[in-house]
Design a protein around this motif. Structure first.
Motif, short mmCIF file in Angstrom:
data_model
loop_
_atom_site.label_atom_id
_atom_site.label_comp_id
_atom_site.label_asym_id
_atom_site.label_seq_id
_atom_site.Cartn_x
_atom_site.Cartn_y
_atom_site.Cartn_z
N SER A 192 25.17 -4.16 -18.49
CA SER A 192 24.74 -4.14 -17.18
C SER A 192 25.85 -5.71 -16.22
O SER A 192 27.08 -5.50 -16.56
N GLN A 194 26.19 -8.58 -13.29
CA GLN A 194 25.82 -9.29 -13.27
C GLN A 194 27.29 -9.76 -11.47
O GLN A 194 27.62 -10.16 -11.68
N ASN A 200 21.31 -9.42 -11.31
CA ASN A 200 21.52 -8.62 -12.16
C ASN A 200 20.73 -7.22 -11.92
O ASN A 200 19.88 -6.92 -11.58
N THR A 203 21.49 -1.53 -14.30
CA THR A 203 21.64 -1.51 -16.12
C THR A 203 22.28 -0.34 -15.97
O THR A 203 21.29 0.83 -16.02
#
Length: 314
Positions: A192, A194, A200, A203
């Motif tokens: 994922s 960040q 976030n 993914t």
């Protein structure tokens, strides 16, 4: 000029893949008639996995997709030779500073073409009569820029400063949160992003199950056109993001020649590792697990290694 070169490469690869595809039945027949020791050794040293890659982008627009994939998990110590363009078992052990078996998860070339956005090396340590997964090496390749970066991470969970421009719809800011399990009957990898502004927001996962290789007489048939399908999915969904008006971001090498050094500096800033920029493998210092006496925690003494990969359609 690059667009013209890309188009010519696609056309050339299409003709090559078509010709080699037509020869696959002949190759299978010859193997059945005369056998192949090298082919048998290659089959014995590889486990086959079948599963799904899933991508989800949550900002600035929602966009998700999934596609079926097939991977080989190659025991590099037992393989007749290291797959071209990848590390050997000894190189991977040196890079990860481990002493046990090395397994490479990758999509093998098919009918003259290879496409691997991510390959993983599973690096085991041996202590006494037992062995355990100690570290992983990520081998990330971007397309169509033909760059590749390798770095070590902890499979339990790790945070790595983003070192590579993997998409024209993502900037270089933020970190990759990455983890992977020890590959057995089931295999799982999750990454994922960040981001300092978007949070976030992205993914990607790979979930796969081991399939019986004894039921397959020819691995070439199992992986037929698999790299081509991955490339088509990449370009098709890049077009869909462009159609959704997601901002196009040019490669940082055109605007910031220090983007690799800055990625290494950001990685150091995570306070979980120490990064180095090296031009090659021969003089690279091994990655070590270092204990922090002040916190009692361990971190990976990481080095990023950048390499040139093949042109995406060659």
């Amino acid at each position: 000029m690059e667009a013209l070169y890309l188009l010519c490469s696609i056309v050339s690869t299409c003709f090559t893949s078509l010709a080699l595809s037509l020869l696959l039945p002949v190759h299978a027949l010859l193997r059945w008639l005369y056998g192949s020791r090298a082919g048998a050794a290659a089959c014995e040293s590889a486990a086959l996995y079948e599963g799904t890659v899933w991508h989800e982008r949550r900002r600035p627009v929602r966009h998700s997709f999934q596609y079926a994939v097939r991977y080989a998990l190659i025991d590099l110590d037992r393989a007749p030779h290291a797959p071209p363009g990848h590390l050997s078992a000894d190189e991977a052990r040196h890079f990860a500073d481990t002493n046990g078996p090395i397994f490479l998860l990758t999509i093998p070339p098919s009918v003259g073409y290879e496409q691997n956005p991510l390959s993983l090396y599973y690096c085991y340590d041996i202590k006494g009569a037992t062995q355990h997964l100690q570290k992983c090496i990520a081998e990330v390749t971007n397309t169509p820029w033909g760059e590749r970066v390798l770095f070590v991470f902890s499979p339990n969970s790790d945070l790595v400063a983003k070192p590579l421009h993997v998409s024209p719809f993502m900037d270089m800011l933020g970190n990759w949160s990455i983890k992977a399990n020890a590959p057995e009957d089931n295999l799982f990898v999750a990454i994922s992003v960040q981001h300092p502004k978007l949070g976030n927001y992205f993914t990607a996962t790979l979930k796969a199950k081991r399939v019986s290789s004894s039921t397959l007489s020819n691995h070439a048939t199992f992986f037929w056109l698999m790299p081509h399908k991955v490339a088509i999915w990449i370009y098709w969904h890049a077009f869909k993001l462009w159609w959704k008006n997601v901002s196009f971001i040019q490669h940082p090498r055109n605007t910031n020649p220090r983007y690799r050094e800055e990625a290494a500096e950001r990685d150091r800033g995570l306070r979980c590792c120490e990064a180095f920029h090296l031009d090659g493998m021969k003089d690279s210092a091994p990655n070590r697990t270092v204990s922090d006496s002040s916190s009692g925690k361990s971190h990976i003494d990481r080095c990023f290694v950048w390499r040139d990969a093949k042109w995406p359609w060659s």
